[in-house]
Design a protein around this motif. Sequence first.
Motif, PDB file in Angstrom:
ATOM      1  N   TRP A  10     -17.108  -7.566 -37.746  1.00 28.57           N
ATOM      2  CA  TRP A  10     -18.322  -7.931 -37.008  1.00 28.57           C
ATOM      3  C   TRP A  10     -18.354  -7.069 -35.756  1.00 28.57           C
ATOM      4  N   SER A  11     -19.535  -6.762 -35.289  1.00 27.27           N
ATOM      5  CA  SER A  11     -19.607  -5.901 -34.111  1.00 27.27           C
ATOM      6  C   SER A  11     -20.921  -6.054 -33.370  1.00 27.27           C
ATOM      7  N   GLY A  12     -20.889  -5.604 -32.139  1.00 23.59           N
ATOM      8  CA  GLY A  12     -22.054  -5.542 -31.274  1.00 23.59           C
ATOM      9  C   GLY A  12     -21.773  -4.539 -30.171  1.00 23.59           C
ATOM     10  N   ASN A  13     -22.246  -3.318 -30.312  1.00 25.89           N
ATOM     11  CA  ASN A  13     -22.041  -2.211 -29.377  1.00 25.89           C
ATOM     12  C   ASN A  13     -20.605  -1.721 -29.302  1.00 25.89           C
ATOM     13  N   THR A  14     -19.705  -2.299 -30.070  1.00 22.28           N
ATOM     14  CA  THR A  14     -18.362  -1.777 -30.283  1.00 22.28           C
ATOM     15  C   THR A  14     -18.219  -1.747 -31.796  1.00 22.28           C
ATOM     16  N   THR A  15     -17.591  -0.711 -32.328  1.00 29.18           N
ATOM     17  CA  THR A  15     -17.466  -0.616 -33.777  1.00 29.18           C
ATOM     18  C   THR A  15     -16.022  -0.757 -34.205  1.00 29.18           C
ATOM     19  N   TYR A  16     -15.848  -1.132 -35.462  1.00 27.99           N
ATOM     20  CA  TYR A  16     -14.525  -1.214 -36.070  1.00 27.99           C
ATOM     21  C   TYR A  16     -14.568  -0.435 -37.379  1.00 27.99           C
ATOM     22  N   ALA A  17     -13.528   0.341 -37.620  1.00 26.48           N
ATOM     23  CA  ALA A  17     -13.389   1.057 -38.888  1.00 26.48           C
ATOM     24  C   ALA A  17     -11.914   1.124 -39.240  1.00 26.48           C
ATOM     25  N   GLN A  18     -11.641   1.236 -40.519  1.00 28.75           N
ATOM     26  CA  GLN A  18     -10.273   1.447 -40.960  1.00 28.75           C
ATOM     27  C   GLN A  18     -10.144   2.928 -41.270  1.00 28.75           C
ATOM     28  N   THR A  19      -9.227   3.598 -40.571  1.00 29.97           N
ATOM     29  CA  THR A  19      -9.036   5.033 -40.721  1.00 29.97           C
ATOM     30  C   THR A  19      -7.559   5.311 -40.940  1.00 29.97           C
ATOM     31  N   GLY A  20      -7.213   5.872 -42.087  1.00 33.18           N
ATOM     32  CA  GLY A  20      -5.814   6.166 -42.375  1.00 33.18           C
ATOM     33  C   GLY A  20      -4.936   4.939 -42.350  1.00 33.18           C
ATOM     34  N   GLY A  21      -5.487   3.789 -42.718  1.00 33.22           N
ATOM     35  CA  GLY A  21      -4.727   2.541 -42.727  1.00 33.22           C
ATOM     36  C   GLY A  21      -4.638   1.851 -41.378  1.00 33.22           C
ATOM     37  N   THR A  29     -20.864   2.736 -24.100  1.00 38.38           N
ATOM     38  CA  THR A  29     -21.106   2.451 -22.681  1.00 38.38           C
ATOM     39  C   THR A  29     -21.799   1.097 -22.501  1.00 38.38           C
ATOM     40  N   ALA A  30     -22.320   0.528 -23.582  1.00 42.39           N
ATOM     41  CA  ALA A  30     -22.982  -0.782 -23.517  1.00 42.39           C
ATOM     42  C   ALA A  30     -21.968  -1.900 -23.756  1.00 42.39           C
ATOM     43  N   ALA A  31     -22.215  -3.061 -23.205  1.00 37.64           N
ATOM     44  CA  ALA A  31     -21.349  -4.210 -23.409  1.00 37.64           C
ATOM     45  C   ALA A  31     -21.415  -4.665 -24.858  1.00 37.64           C
ATOM     46  N   SER A  60      -8.571   1.791 -17.464  1.00 37.62           N
ATOM     47  CA  SER A  60      -9.286   1.837 -16.186  1.00 37.62           C
ATOM     48  C   SER A  60     -10.709   1.295 -16.320  1.00 37.62           C
ATOM     49  N   LEU A  61     -11.160   1.027 -17.554  1.00 40.95           N
ATOM     50  CA  LEU A  61     -12.474   0.395 -17.751  1.00 40.95           C
ATOM     51  C   LEU A  61     -12.330  -1.082 -17.388  1.00 40.95           C
ATOM     52  N   ALA A  62     -12.939  -1.493 -16.300  1.00 42.04           N
ATOM     53  CA  ALA A  62     -12.726  -2.830 -15.737  1.00 42.04           C
ATOM     54  C   ALA A  62     -13.059  -3.963 -16.696  1.00 42.04           C
ATOM     55  N   SER A  63     -14.069  -3.796 -17.552  1.00 49.03           N
ATOM     56  CA  SER A  63     -14.468  -4.904 -18.418  1.00 49.03           C
ATOM     57  C   SER A  63     -13.889  -4.813 -19.824  1.00 49.03           C
ATOM     58  N   LEU A  64     -13.010  -3.831 -20.083  1.00 49.24           N
ATOM     59  CA  LEU A  64     -12.398  -3.712 -21.408  1.00 49.24           C
ATOM     60  C   LEU A  64     -11.438  -4.863 -21.648  1.00 49.24           C
ATOM     61  N   GLU A  65     -11.634  -5.560 -22.745  1.00 49.39           N
ATOM     62  CA  GLU A  65     -10.747  -6.645 -23.153  1.00 49.39           C
ATOM     63  C   GLU A  65     -10.221  -6.324 -24.549  1.00 49.39           C
ATOM     64  N   VAL A  66      -8.895  -6.361 -24.688  1.00 50.22           N
ATOM     65  CA  VAL A  66      -8.241  -6.078 -25.959  1.00 50.22           C
ATOM     66  C   VAL A  66      -7.418  -7.304 -26.336  1.00 50.22           C
ATOM     67  N   ALA A  67      -7.734  -7.904 -27.466  1.00 45.65           N
ATOM     68  CA  ALA A  67      -6.955  -9.026 -27.992  1.00 45.65           C
ATOM     69  C   ALA A  67      -6.449  -8.595 -29.367  1.00 45.65           C
ATOM     70  N   PRO A  68      -5.404  -7.746 -29.391  1.00 49.84           N
ATOM     71  CA  PRO A  68      -4.961  -7.184 -30.661  1.00 49.84           C
ATOM     72  C   PRO A  68      -4.330  -8.214 -31.586  1.00 49.84           C
ATOM     73  N   LEU A  69      -3.674  -9.202 -31.012  1.00 49.92           N
ATOM     74  CA  LEU A  69      -3.008 -10.237 -31.787  1.00 49.92           C
ATOM     75  C   LEU A  69      -3.490 -11.581 -31.268  1.00 49.92           C
ATOM     76  N   SER A 156      -9.650  -8.380 -31.767  1.00 43.13           N
ATOM     77  CA  SER A 156     -10.970  -8.049 -31.231  1.00 43.13           C
ATOM     78  C   SER A 156     -10.833  -7.175 -29.994  1.00 43.13           C
ATOM     79  N   VAL A 157     -11.865  -6.349 -29.782  1.00 36.23           N
ATOM     80  CA  VAL A 157     -11.896  -5.407 -28.669  1.00 36.23           C
ATOM     81  C   VAL A 157     -13.333  -5.318 -28.195  1.00 36.23           C
ATOM     82  N   GLY A 158     -13.529  -5.177 -26.888  1.00 41.10           N
ATOM     83  CA  GLY A 158     -14.879  -4.963 -26.389  1.00 41.10           C
ATOM     84  C   GLY A 158     -14.938  -4.946 -24.885  1.00 41.10           C
ATOM     85  N   THR A 159     -16.159  -4.802 -24.399  1.00 37.81           N
ATOM     86  CA  THR A 159     -16.415  -4.816 -22.957  1.00 37.81           C
ATOM     87  C   THR A 159     -17.466  -5.868 -22.655  1.00 37.81           C
ATOM     88  N   TRP A 160     -17.314  -6.558 -21.546  1.00 40.13           N
ATOM     89  CA  TRP A 160     -18.275  -7.599 -21.177  1.00 40.13           C
ATOM     90  C   TRP A 160     -19.359  -7.052 -20.243  1.00 40.13           C
TER      91      TRP A 160
END
Length: 188
Positions: A10-21, A29-31, A60-69, A156-160
């Motif tokens: 699922w996505s909204g201005n951030t994309t996800y793809a599987q590349t090389g496993g 630049t959009a939230a 350094s992107l202040a609104s970047l949130e990464v929840a890998p696990l 999940s990954v994205g910016t607010w």
Amino acid sequence: LDTTKWTGAWSGNTTYAQTGGQGVFTTTTAAGYAGFDSLGWLNLTGSSLSLQLVNAGNQSLASLEVAPLQLLADQPGKSNIAWYLNSGSLCVLYHVAGVQTLPWSVTYNSTTLQFLRIREASGITYWDYSADGITWTNAYSVANPIPVTALYLEPSVGTWASEASGTTVIIDNIGITPIAATDTATGT
């Protein structure tokens, strides 16, 4: 994605793809956020879930949130246990009935904190990290803050907020395993 194990991304201005496993999240630049979900419930009792954070993106992107696990018990943000990365800090995070707790954090280091694991043993949830995915260090543990018998994985990954540039986050080597007899509360 292997559709026998994962729902579509699922996505909204951030994309996800599987590349090389590998799972590749790309922000713009959009939230907006992107992620994918395990296709069914996981029982973490007496087992662990781990992954490799290959690239944590531009911290350094202040609104970047990464929840890998991130393991969710119900609707996102209501009850979950997760590793969370924002503004260069890697944090232990859990929500119980919508109340967020961040009991541990450290400045992110891409070498020593490359592998992340959440495990459960005897009613205790452990957040561990590793440089190589073999020798683990325990960061934090607590009596299971949420039931661990029916969870789903949702990286999940994205910016607010809008940002001056986008970034790429890459995860790999997602695995759930039984806890080995040599695993202890110290994480080794």
